[in-house]
Design a protein around this motif. Structure first.
Motif, mmCIF file in Angstrom:
data_model
loop_
_atom_site.group_PDB
_atom_site.id
_atom_site.type_symbol
_atom_site.label_atom_id
_atom_site.label_comp_id
_atom_site.label_asym_id
_atom_site.label_seq_id
_atom_site.Cartn_x
_atom_site.Cartn_y
_atom_site.Cartn_z
ATOM 1 N N GLY A 1 -81.731 110.685 24.814
ATOM 2 C CA GLY A 1 -81.493 109.290 24.430
ATOM 3 C C GLY A 1 -80.527 108.605 25.376
ATOM 4 O O GLY A 1 -80.707 107.437 25.741
ATOM 5 N N ALA A 2 -79.482 109.316 25.771
ATOM 6 C CA ALA A 2 -78.504 108.766 26.715
ATOM 7 C C ALA A 2 -79.159 108.473 28.060
ATOM 8 O O ALA A 2 -78.970 107.405 28.657
ATOM 9 C CB ALA A 2 -77.349 109.749 26.885
ATOM 10 N N GLN A 3 -79.930 109.432 28.517
ATOM 11 C CA GLN A 3 -80.625 109.300 29.803
ATOM 12 C C GLN A 3 -81.583 108.104 29.762
ATOM 13 O O GLN A 3 -81.626 107.281 30.691
ATOM 14 C CB GLN A 3 -81.381 110.605 30.072
ATOM 15 N N LEU A 4 -82.317 108.004 28.671
ATOM 16 C CA LEU A 4 -83.291 106.927 28.523
ATOM 17 C C LEU A 4 -82.602 105.567 28.414
ATOM 18 O O LEU A 4 -83.043 104.577 29.015
ATOM 19 C CB LEU A 4 -84.126 107.181 27.270
ATOM 20 N N GLY A 5 -81.497 105.509 27.654
ATOM 21 C CA GLY A 5 -80.765 104.256 27.504
ATOM 22 C C GLY A 5 -80.257 103.725 28.828
ATOM 23 O O GLY A 5 -80.366 102.524 29.120
ATOM 24 N N ASN A 6 -79.717 104.608 29.653
ATOM 25 C CA ASN A 6 -79.221 104.194 30.968
ATOM 26 C C ASN A 6 -80.342 103.641 31.841
ATOM 27 O O ASN A 6 -80.165 102.655 32.569
ATOM 28 C CB ASN A 6 -78.548 105.369 31.674
ATOM 29 N N GLU A 7 -81.503 104.272 31.762
ATOM 30 C CA GLU A 7 -82.628 103.820 32.582
ATOM 31 C C GLU A 7 -83.183 102.488 32.081
ATOM 32 O O GLU A 7 -83.582 101.631 32.877
ATOM 33 C CB GLU A 7 -83.725 104.891 32.586
ATOM 34 N N LEU A 8 -83.225 102.292 30.773
ATOM 35 C CA LEU A 8 -83.672 101.006 30.211
ATOM 36 C C LEU A 8 -82.733 99.882 30.643
ATOM 37 O O LEU A 8 -83.180 98.769 30.965
ATOM 38 C CB LEU A 8 -83.727 101.090 28.688
ATOM 39 N N ARG A 9 -81.446 100.154 30.673
ATOM 40 C CA ARG A 9 -80.484 99.158 31.143
ATOM 41 C C ARG A 9 -80.707 98.828 32.613
ATOM 42 O O ARG A 9 -80.594 97.674 33.039
ATOM 43 C CB ARG A 9 -79.057 99.676 30.941
ATOM 44 N N ARG A 10 -81.018 99.870 33.408
ATOM 45 C CA ARG A 10 -81.251 99.634 34.835
ATOM 46 C C ARG A 10 -82.458 98.744 35.046
ATOM 47 O O ARG A 10 -82.439 97.822 35.875
ATOM 48 C CB ARG A 10 -81.450 100.980 35.555
ATOM 49 N N ILE A 11 -83.550 99.020 34.310
ATOM 50 C CA ILE A 11 -84.762 98.199 34.434
ATOM 51 C C ILE A 11 -84.463 96.751 34.042
ATOM 52 O O ILE A 11 -84.869 95.801 34.731
ATOM 53 C CB ILE A 11 -85.899 98.767 33.559
ATOM 54 N N ALA A 12 -83.740 96.577 32.938
ATOM 55 C CA ALA A 12 -83.399 95.226 32.477
ATOM 56 C C ALA A 12 -82.580 94.486 33.526
ATOM 57 O O ALA A 12 -82.851 93.319 33.846
ATOM 58 C CB ALA A 12 -82.647 95.305 31.158
ATOM 59 N N ALA A 13 -81.568 95.162 34.080
ATOM 60 C CA ALA A 13 -80.706 94.525 35.080
ATOM 61 C C ALA A 13 -81.485 94.128 36.320
ATOM 62 O O ALA A 13 -81.244 93.063 36.907
ATOM 63 C CB ALA A 13 -79.562 95.476 35.442
#
Length: 370
Positions: A3-15
């Motif tokens: 979940g942590a790994q996925l959350g960081n990647e979702l934030r990167r895509i959004a940014a």
């Protein structure tokens, strides 16, 4: 962790798109450390078996209704379920009834214990992201959109590899699990096996890297109790929170079936694997048609469809089987090379088709644009 790994990647895509993504959920210390607001800390909620679940049934019911209320109030664009099928199947159903999209990441092993649930899963989920290549065919028998993203542990474990660590051929790693119940059922057989292995191979040493202090304390207590009856039990070094380091340091291991077997395959640590349920849970599982898939319970063996690691289930997980199996994968043992080759083959299959992209990158992309 996922979940942590996925959350960081979702934030990167959004940014990268000049957008923002709001995250919250149910998880443990890794998600908390990643700055994801956690509504429920699930650290001690990993239980296996009917009896074990019933001991916490009111806790699970309270958490379930709390999370359902939160989703219905906040109306997220997508709910991402990560593994944890006993809870998440019911939660997915509630989300379906609430008109909220569901993407399941790290799909439940219905191919082993609940094929009849496949049509239900296809109805209530928008998409399922699988981490084992053979699962595409399993879930592909339904209308459910199924995508193989690769296994997130590939990237996690690769980042933790330290080329300066020199493997010790005489060090045997004990990995009895992360749940109190499985340790209470399996650890004694490991201790008997360790005593016999030390008698046959005096140069061997033993280490147990516990995932957290509660597990370390349980193992110390069992060791102390066992040593009173069997003073020849060799010293077992217990550490906390350094499993990945130890997987690179040790020469051989004995493990409870679970995610750790994939970790060890990626790290190149040959294992003997086993699992024991309580008698009641074992009978219940048999009555409900739970059975090995492709004839195996160990994920490395299932993926490769060959006995990469020696494995023993229930009554077969006993010292008279464990000891010769460990000897066969010790440095110089007759199965050592084939086990190492098989683990490397499995590792390659878990990242097949990624084309340089990480598994979590592919998964986050599928979730963000669902």
């Amino acid at each position: 962790m996922y979940g942590a790994q996925l959350g960081n990647e979702l934030r990167r895509i959004a940014a990268s798109r000049g957008e923002e993504v709001e995250l919250s959920g149910m998880g443990g210390k890794a998600m908390i450390a990643a700055g994801i607001p956690v509504k429920v800390d699930s650290t001690e909620l990993g239980v296996m078996g009917v009896v074990e679940v019933f001991k916490l049934i009111f806790t699970f019911i309270a958490i379930y209704f709390k999370m359902v209320r939160a989703a219905r109030k906040e109306r997220p664009d997508t709910v991402v379920l990560i593994d944890y099928p006993g809870f998440n199947l019911l939660y997915a159903l509630a989300m379906y009834w609430s008109g909220i999209k569901v993407v399941w990441y790290i799909a439940p092993h219905l191919w082993m214990w609940g094929k009849w649930r496949l049509p239900v899963l296809a109805k209530i989920c928008t998409k399922v992201l699988v981490i084992f290549p053979f699962e595409v065919e399993v879930f592909g028998k339904t209308p459910l959109e199924t995508i193989f993203t690769g296994h997130p542990l590939i990237d996690i474990m690769e980042a933790k590899k330290d080329p300066s660590i020199v493997r010790d051929p005489d060090l045997v790693l004990l990995l009895p699990g992360s749940r109190k119940g499985e340790i209470s059922r399996m650890f004694k057989d490991m201790l008997i096996s360790v005593t016999e292995l030390k008698r046959r191979h005096p140069n061997l040493r033993f280490r147990l890297p516990a995932p957290r202090e509660k597990i370390a304390a349980q193992c110390r207590e069992m060791i102390d109790s066992f040593r009173k009856k069997e003073p020849d039990l060799p010293e077992i070094e217990i550490s906390v929170g350094d499993t990945n380091y130890c997987q690179q340091l040790a020469g051989t291991g004995i493990a409870a079936c679970g995610t750790v077997t994939i970790e060890c395959a990626i790290m190149g640590l040959p294992l003997v694997v086993g699992y024991k349920l309580s008698p009641f849970n074992y009978i219940t599982a048999k009555c409900h048609g739970v059975a090995p898939y492709r004839g195996f319970i160990t994920m490395t063996n299932i993926i490769d469809n060959t006995p990469v690691c020696p494995e023993f289930v229930q009554f077969d997980f006993k010292p008279e089987n464990i000891v010769p199996a460990v000897e066969s994968i010790l440095p110089g043992g007759e199965r050592r090379n084939s086990t190492l080759t098989g683990m490397a083959r499995v590792t390659n299959m878990l990242s097949e088709g990624n084309n340089g992209r990480s598994a979590v990158d592919r998964a986050a992309d599928e979730i963000y644009f669902t």
